[in-house]
Design a protein around this motif. Structure first.
Motif, short mmCIF file in Angstrom:
data_model
loop_
_atom_site.label_atom_id
_atom_site.label_comp_id
_atom_site.label_asym_id
_atom_site.label_seq_id
_atom_site.Cartn_x
_atom_site.Cartn_y
_atom_site.Cartn_z
N SER A 1 -7.97 8.78 -13.94
CA SER A 1 -7.52 7.63 -14.72
C SER A 1 -7.73 6.30 -14.00
O SER A 1 -7.45 5.24 -14.55
N THR A 2 -8.24 6.34 -12.77
CA THR A 2 -8.48 5.11 -12.02
C THR A 2 -9.72 4.41 -12.57
O THR A 2 -10.79 5.00 -12.67
N SER A 3 -9.54 3.14 -12.93
CA SER A 3 -10.65 2.38 -13.51
C SER A 3 -11.65 1.98 -12.42
O SER A 3 -11.35 2.02 -11.22
N LEU A 4 -12.80 1.56 -12.85
CA LEU A 4 -13.84 1.12 -11.92
C LEU A 4 -13.38 -0.08 -11.11
O LEU A 4 -13.61 -0.14 -9.90
N ASP A 5 -12.70 -1.02 -11.76
CA ASP A 5 -12.18 -2.20 -11.05
C ASP A 5 -11.14 -1.80 -10.01
O ASP A 5 -11.14 -2.33 -8.89
N GLN A 6 -10.29 -0.85 -10.36
CA GLN A 6 -9.30 -0.36 -9.40
C GLN A 6 -9.99 0.33 -8.22
O GLN A 6 -9.58 0.18 -7.08
N MET A 7 -11.03 1.10 -8.52
CA MET A 7 -11.76 1.79 -7.45
C MET A 7 -12.39 0.80 -6.48
O MET A 7 -12.42 1.04 -5.28
N LEU A 8 -12.88 -0.30 -7.01
CA LEU A 8 -13.45 -1.32 -6.16
C LEU A 8 -12.39 -1.90 -5.22
O LEU A 8 -12.62 -2.05 -4.02
N GLU A 9 -11.21 -2.20 -5.77
CA GLU A 9 -10.11 -2.70 -4.95
C GLU A 9 -9.70 -1.67 -3.91
O GLU A 9 -9.46 -2.01 -2.74
N ILE A 10 -9.63 -0.41 -4.31
CA ILE A 10 -9.26 0.67 -3.39
C ILE A 10 -10.29 0.78 -2.29
O ILE A 10 -9.95 0.93 -1.11
N PHE A 11 -11.56 0.70 -2.66
CA PHE A 11 -12.63 0.79 -1.67
C PHE A 11 -12.54 -0.36 -0.66
O PHE A 11 -12.68 -0.15 0.55
N GLU A 12 -12.30 -1.57 -1.16
CA GLU A 12 -12.17 -2.74 -0.27
C GLU A 12 -11.00 -2.55 0.70
O GLU A 12 -11.12 -2.80 1.90
N ARG A 13 -9.87 -2.11 0.17
CA ARG A 13 -8.69 -1.88 1.02
C ARG A 13 -8.96 -0.76 2.02
O ARG A 13 -8.62 -0.86 3.20
N GLY A 14 -9.61 0.30 1.54
CA GLY A 14 -9.94 1.41 2.42
C GLY A 14 -10.87 1.00 3.54
O GLY A 14 -10.72 1.43 4.69
N SER A 15 -11.82 0.14 3.23
CA SER A 15 -12.74 -0.36 4.25
C SER A 15 -11.99 -1.17 5.30
O SER A 15 -12.24 -1.03 6.50
N TYR A 16 -11.07 -2.00 4.84
CA TYR A 16 -10.26 -2.79 5.77
C TYR A 16 -9.42 -1.88 6.67
O TYR A 16 -9.38 -2.06 7.90
N LEU A 17 -8.77 -0.89 6.07
CA LEU A 17 -7.92 0.02 6.85
C LEU A 17 -8.74 0.86 7.82
O LEU A 17 -8.31 1.12 8.95
N SER A 18 -9.91 1.26 7.39
CA SER A 18 -10.80 2.03 8.26
C SER A 18 -11.19 1.23 9.49
O SER A 18 -11.17 1.74 10.62
N LYS A 19 -11.53 -0.03 9.28
CA LYS A 19 -11.88 -0.91 10.40
C LYS A 19 -10.66 -1.13 11.31
O LYS A 19 -10.80 -1.12 12.54
N TYR A 20 -9.49 -1.30 10.72
CA TYR A 20 -8.25 -1.46 11.49
C TYR A 20 -8.04 -0.24 12.39
O TYR A 20 -7.77 -0.38 13.58
N CYS A 21 -8.17 0.96 11.82
CA CYS A 21 -7.97 2.19 12.59
C CYS A 21 -9.02 2.33 13.69
O CYS A 21 -8.69 2.72 14.81
#
Length: 75
Positions: A28-48
């Motif tokens: 049920s996750t929309s494409l726009d939500q997936m983009l936001e999730i991906f951006e946040r995930g990228s940030y968190l990945s770099k943080y880790c």
């Protein structure tokens, strides 16, 4: 979802990454939500990655200091 909000610590970042992973797998996750999730995930990945690099550097320094102490004690 605030992409630049820094997590409290490494463990919180990992937990959030797990939650984001589950959200992406939800049909049920929309494409726009997936983009936001991906951006946040990228940030968190770099943080880790940065946190792990800092810990690795500190461990290396401690090992070198310990080796120097042992060498001095052997003399």
């Amino acid at each position: 979802m605030k992409n630049k909000k820094e997590p409290q610590n490494f463990e919180d970042a990992l937990k959030e990454l797990e939650e984001l992973s589950e959200m992406i797998q939800d049909d049920s996750t929309s494409l726009d939500q997936m983009l936001e999730i991906f951006e946040r995930g990228s940030y968190l990945s770099k943080y880790c990655k940065n946190k792990l690099a800092n810990v690795d550097e500190k461990i290396s320094i401690l090992i070198k200091k310990n080796e120097n102490i042992e060498k001095k004690e052997l003399k």
